[in-house]
Design an enzyme around this catalytic site. Sequence first.
Site, PDB file in Angstrom:
ATOM      1  N   LEU A   1       2.535   0.344   0.618  1.00 41.18           N
ATOM      2  CA  LEU A   1       3.744   0.869   1.249  1.00 41.18           C
ATOM      3  C   LEU A   1       3.805   0.486   2.730  1.00 41.18           C
ATOM      4  O   LEU A   1       4.842   0.065   3.240  1.00 41.18           O
ATOM      5  CB  LEU A   1       3.734   2.388   1.101  1.00 41.18           C
ATOM      6  CG  LEU A   1       5.068   3.072   0.928  1.00 41.18           C
ATOM      7  CD1 LEU A   1       5.839   2.451  -0.216  1.00 41.18           C
ATOM      8  CD2 LEU A   1       4.839   4.553   0.644  1.00 41.18           C
TER       9      LEU A   1
ATOM     10  N   GLY B   1     -16.384  -0.810  11.074  1.00 34.61           N
ATOM     11  CA  GLY B   1     -16.111  -0.833   9.645  1.00 34.61           C
ATOM     12  C   GLY B   1     -14.678  -1.197   9.301  1.00 34.61           C
ATOM     13  O   GLY B   1     -13.967  -1.818  10.083  1.00 34.61           O
TER      14      GLY B   1
ATOM     15  N   GLU C   1       3.722  -2.029  -9.824  1.00 31.48           N
ATOM     16  CA  GLU C   1       3.030  -0.748  -9.908  1.00 31.48           C
ATOM     17  C   GLU C   1       2.674  -0.478 -11.366  1.00 31.48           C
ATOM     18  O   GLU C   1       3.521  -0.577 -12.245  1.00 31.48           O
ATOM     19  CB  GLU C   1       3.924   0.363  -9.336  1.00 31.48           C
ATOM     20  CG  GLU C   1       3.398   1.769  -9.519  1.00 31.48           C
ATOM     21  CD  GLU C   1       2.023   1.984  -8.908  1.00 31.48           C
ATOM     22  OE1 GLU C   1       1.856   1.705  -7.712  1.00 31.48           O
ATOM     23  OE2 GLU C   1       1.109   2.409  -9.645  1.00 31.48           O
TER      24      GLU C   1
ATOM     25  N   MET D   1     -10.931   8.840   0.026  1.00 34.06           N
ATOM     26  CA  MET D   1     -11.157   7.593   0.753  1.00 34.06           C
ATOM     27  C   MET D   1     -10.259   7.483   1.976  1.00 34.06           C
ATOM     28  O   MET D   1      -9.274   6.750   1.990  1.00 34.06           O
ATOM     29  CB  MET D   1     -11.008   6.410  -0.198  1.00 34.06           C
ATOM     30  CG  MET D   1     -12.093   6.435  -1.265  1.00 34.06           C
ATOM     31  SD  MET D   1     -11.917   5.212  -2.558  1.00 34.06           S
ATOM     32  CE  MET D   1     -12.666   3.782  -1.810  1.00 34.06           C
ATOM     33  N   LEU D   2     -10.613   8.254   2.979  1.00 33.20           N
ATOM     34  CA  LEU D   2      -9.861   8.241   4.229  1.00 33.20           C
ATOM     35  C   LEU D   2     -10.871   8.229   5.373  1.00 33.20           C
ATOM     36  O   LEU D   2     -11.913   8.890   5.293  1.00 33.20           O
ATOM     37  CB  LEU D   2      -9.000   9.500   4.353  1.00 33.20           C
ATOM     38  CG  LEU D   2      -7.854   9.658   3.360  1.00 33.20           C
ATOM     39  CD1 LEU D   2      -7.304  11.067   3.413  1.00 33.20           C
ATOM     40  CD2 LEU D   2      -6.756   8.656   3.651  1.00 33.20           C
TER      41      LEU D   2
ATOM     42  N   ASP E   1     -16.048   6.381   1.924  1.00 33.55           N
ATOM     43  CA  ASP E   1     -15.519   5.663   0.768  1.00 33.55           C
ATOM     44  C   ASP E   1     -16.592   5.419  -0.294  1.00 33.55           C
ATOM     45  O   ASP E   1     -16.284   5.319  -1.477  1.00 33.55           O
ATOM     46  CB  ASP E   1     -14.942   4.315   1.198  1.00 33.55           C
ATOM     47  CG  ASP E   1     -13.632   4.468   1.962  1.00 33.55           C
ATOM     48  OD1 ASP E   1     -13.208   5.616   2.165  1.00 33.55           O
ATOM     49  OD2 ASP E   1     -13.048   3.439   2.345  1.00 33.55           O
TER      50      ASP E   1
ATOM     51  N   HIS F   1     -10.871   9.628   8.314  1.00 39.16           N
ATOM     52  CA  HIS F   1     -11.189  10.916   8.925  1.00 39.16           C
ATOM     53  C   HIS F   1     -11.929  11.831   7.955  1.00 39.16           C
ATOM     54  O   HIS F   1     -12.654  12.723   8.368  1.00 39.16           O
ATOM     55  CB  HIS F   1      -9.938  11.577   9.478  1.00 39.16           C
ATOM     56  CG  HIS F   1      -8.784  11.596   8.515  1.00 39.16           C
ATOM     57  ND1 HIS F   1      -7.930  10.542   8.376  1.00 39.16           N
ATOM     58  CD2 HIS F   1      -8.361  12.537   7.646  1.00 39.16           C
ATOM     59  CE1 HIS F   1      -7.016  10.832   7.463  1.00 39.16           C
ATOM     60  NE2 HIS F   1      -7.251  12.030   7.002  1.00 39.16           N
TER      61      HIS F   1
ATOM     62  N   HIS G   1      11.004  24.236  22.202  1.00 37.34           N
ATOM     63  CA  HIS G   1      12.306  23.744  21.750  1.00 37.34           C
ATOM     64  C   HIS G   1      12.854  22.777  22.781  1.00 37.34           C
ATOM     65  O   HIS G   1      12.772  23.055  23.969  1.00 37.34           O
ATOM     66  CB  HIS G   1      13.277  24.913  21.597  1.00 37.34           C
ATOM     67  CG  HIS G   1      14.664  24.481  21.229  1.00 37.34           C
ATOM     68  ND1 HIS G   1      14.962  24.000  19.970  1.00 37.34           N
ATOM     69  CD2 HIS G   1      15.790  24.411  21.957  1.00 37.34           C
ATOM     70  CE1 HIS G   1      16.252  23.684  19.947  1.00 37.34           C
ATOM     71  NE2 HIS G   1      16.775  23.922  21.135  1.00 37.34           N
TER      72      HIS G   1
ATOM     73  N   VAL H   1     -19.674  -5.697  11.541  1.00 32.43           N
ATOM     74  CA  VAL H   1     -19.248  -5.306  12.877  1.00 32.43           C
ATOM     75  C   VAL H   1     -19.102  -3.791  12.937  1.00 32.43           C
ATOM     76  O   VAL H   1     -18.732  -3.159  11.950  1.00 32.43           O
ATOM     77  CB  VAL H   1     -17.897  -5.952  13.274  1.00 32.43           C
ATOM     78  CG1 VAL H   1     -18.108  -7.372  13.728  1.00 32.43           C
ATOM     79  CG2 VAL H   1     -16.909  -5.868  12.145  1.00 32.43           C
TER      80      VAL H   1
END
Lengths: 568, 482
Positions: free
Chosen positions: A265, A121, A282, A407-408, A401, A410, A537, A118
Amino acid sequence: MQSALSISFSQTSLPLANRPLCSSNAAPSTTPRNLRFCGLRREAFGFSPSKQLTSCRFQIQSRRIEVSAAASSSAGNGAPSKSFDYDLIIIGAGVGGHGAALHAVEKGLKTAIIEGDVVGGTCVNRGCVPSKALLAVSGRMRELQNEHHMKAFGLQVSAAGYDRQGVADHASNLATKIRNNLTNSMKALGVDILTGFGAVLGPQKVNYGDNIITGKDIIIATGSVPFVPKGIEVDGKTVITSDHALKLESIPDWIAIVGSGYIGLEFSDVYTALGSEVTFIEALDQLMPGFDPEISKLAQRVLINPRKIDYHTGVFASKITPAKDGKPVMIELIDAKTKEPKNTLEVDAALIATGRAPFTNGLGLENINVVTQRGFIPVDERMRVIDGNGKLVPHLYCIGDANGKLMLAHAASAQGISVVEQVTGRDHVLNHHSIPAACFTHPEISMVGLTEPQAREKAEKEGFKVSIAKTSFKANTKALAENEGEGLAKMIYRPDNGEILGVHIFGLHAADLIHEASNAIALGTRIQDIKLAVHAHPTLSEVVDELFKAAKVDSPASVTAQSVKVAV
Amino acid sequence: MAVASSSFLSTTSLTNSKSNISFASSVSPSLRSVVFRSTIPATSHRRSMTVRSKIREIFMPALSSTMTEGKIVSWIKTEGEKLAKGESVVVVESDKADMDVETFYDGYLAAIVVGEGETAPVGAAIGLLAETEAEIEEAKTKAASKSSSSVVEAVVPSPPPVTSSPAPAIAQPAPVTAVADGPRKTVATPYAKKLAKQHKVDIGSIAGTGPFGRITASDVETAAGIAPTKSSVAPPPPPPTPVAAKAATTTTNLPPLLPDSSIVPFTAMQSAVSKNMIESLSVPTFRVGYPVNTDALDALYEKVKPKGVTMTALLAKAAGMALAQHPVVNASCKDGKSFSYNSNINIAVAVAIHGGLITPVLQDADKLDLYLLSQKWKELVGKARSKQLQPHEYNSGTFTLSNLGMFGVDRFDAILPPGQGAIMAVGASKPTVVADKDGFFSVKNTMLVNVTADHRIVYGADLAAFLQTFAKIIENPDSLTL
């Protein structure tokens, strides 16, 4: 400006884009244009450029310009070169392929994208996008359940509950919506979306299904799949990967999460908010490896310790058996170093979040003599694929990837854009240090550049000094107004010249706050200059502002930054 | 003793106003605070030890003017570690920021009194510093006595959690073989382990009732003698509320759900009812019943009904007038030590609405006339149905009226809502054969009312007198229309 030009007047934009390069041939580096040249002529030129090469290149360029001038202009998608079906073929329509395709069209290339599954991804269908939907729910649940937090606002809420299917639908609806947006954006620009599994048949030749097409340049962007270590039996019900977890088909009372990186996480945030208890497994000695140690320490204090989470560190899950025959999920733990059996866990479900493996099988890489390394396709810093002999494969790129650089989503997109820049004649090397990363827990974690230990190591090697600046969300008005004062921002920098080496943020909307720092790194902005910029601010951005202001840099601000804006 | 390591200087500009941001560097001296309360070896120690030891207590510093207590974020040094003057020892979280606390003396961190994640008031000892290595042991004993008397206990390793089982059984362990070798395997969920540590319950001593015999959070809570927190999706481990602590632990050993059963969580209103009902158990109540002849009331009702007067308004008015004469029944006991006489007579009337129960309040029921009261009542019921009641319209009652007469209920008894002195349960008015003092039988409409009251303030005679007055008003209802 260039984008506007290239779509309507591709014949003029191309020479515009190319001219500076052609004329500045005195100092060309190893640009992709050399490669293209070699490929076309099938000549074995070396990669080092020469005057001779440059002149040849010029000829080719001008020929190509005539072609596009004659044929394109009406369609957004450019016309193909004479001898190829497409200027650019992208294998894989994930976020990386999509980013490359859009940029390619903008640059006037006739582009095709091949997708065997599809559009969208991993990111859109089984990753970032649906997980953000779940995290949006978990954030609200967390807030509504936190009586203390509500009371501090003077709000009264009781018995916050959720409907699992409703939550799951939110995630799948979001994925569908984003997928459609992605598909439509490519269709609207005239990118040919070809359906089937793409494979490389030979140089500049690709097949999908029974069809064979040729392209001047090819980008492999096939992405990755969840990595499941051996010994773990995934049944999709009680032993699952992120692919299954995002469908939220069940919410176990107790779930073990193998791996405490981003994926683990984020899922721990979702599951605990929805009432599960979580046990982390882990392999390294510390939870959240890969984060700056100080940040992971704080994150553990906020995201792990007060929640219904425990953990085993320094252990591998050597064997995981799904629940069956009235028995729970069994997890056998062995010591990560000695490999000696340590413990057995009995839980209701296990989520395997041990990272992702490149999806590069069946790509026909053997046809071009490319040997993967642990599945990853080897590339150089310009994403050019390197073959088994260490030589660059002409006209073949790999992004995302599948090359394993970062491996992101963006990052893949940025790499794709970088490749398109190169094949359209502008050398470009992506600075991976300027790519931010974020983990969307509550509160969020974000980072860009080096961690403190990495920076110190580099400083040691290169002989410069490193300083650290920190600010707390507790001193930020907006954060306090939201009753979300928990958080820390940390900047690692060079006091001698004001270069930002890394920024790490843990706190409310950290993922949105990081970009001021990542842009500064990408553009080479120095602290002494950016600290003079004004922030509204009260906003959370003042956390980053204070970070810049807290830094002690020896160099003065550059003249331009100080004086230019006076006229306003 | 100084605080605030240099890297944290920026955060010391704690004030929220933007104008203060820039003075970061100048702020640190003002934040210096004394963390060691000079050198006071405990007097008791001096007596027992021949050598005068220099054991210093590390105190929770005041990191800001508004700070009353601080949380230990982390101990940078571990017990027994050598400290040099100026080194950071511990990170403390104040109401504004996290700060490193440095030592003013050389020595050894002998003992940690307040562990990571725990809180201590400003000025309380959080650790002990020994001057020489030899004094570490001495300091430790001192710390032990300290921590046993105070709340904290984090440093001494608690009995190891699940990890105790030495070797995992073979690949497919039948439960029996797993038990056979080594100590019995304890399976406890992460939250159960946390709670056990928090409440100092030995998790090995608890029998698990969860799936596969595992120890769940509610098992630990039961073992610790506190009510299990109801919600399956609970907030981060909160200190159990005192109210819940006394509640019945009904949820603990519920049999497993039958197949196809469903669990429907309480709505907000239902949770509120549940909470109030549990709370009511802490009040000693008693009940007094009274038959009331309603012939006259019924006659009056027929007359005023066309004018929009409801039975509820009549009863509320009657109760209000009776309460005016017996203020103690309108009082409440808020603290267990005194009477709180209410200045108004506000009659709360229980109303069943879809999926719940609410008590709209007729304020000043004794003073308003019947017609106003009826009008008010209609308005309140409308608001209750559309969930528009304002808090003061349902929580300002001083006395509650609950009427099930319309369902044919002849008598029932009501639970006293917290914060009130009495509640009246009204049954149906039915033709009843009554004998008068001369022995003549007659048939009269009689209704049974039953009042539940807080015996701390309302005694039997009070209630009897009140009911007598109430009955008199009902039996001679003309005063109601005045």
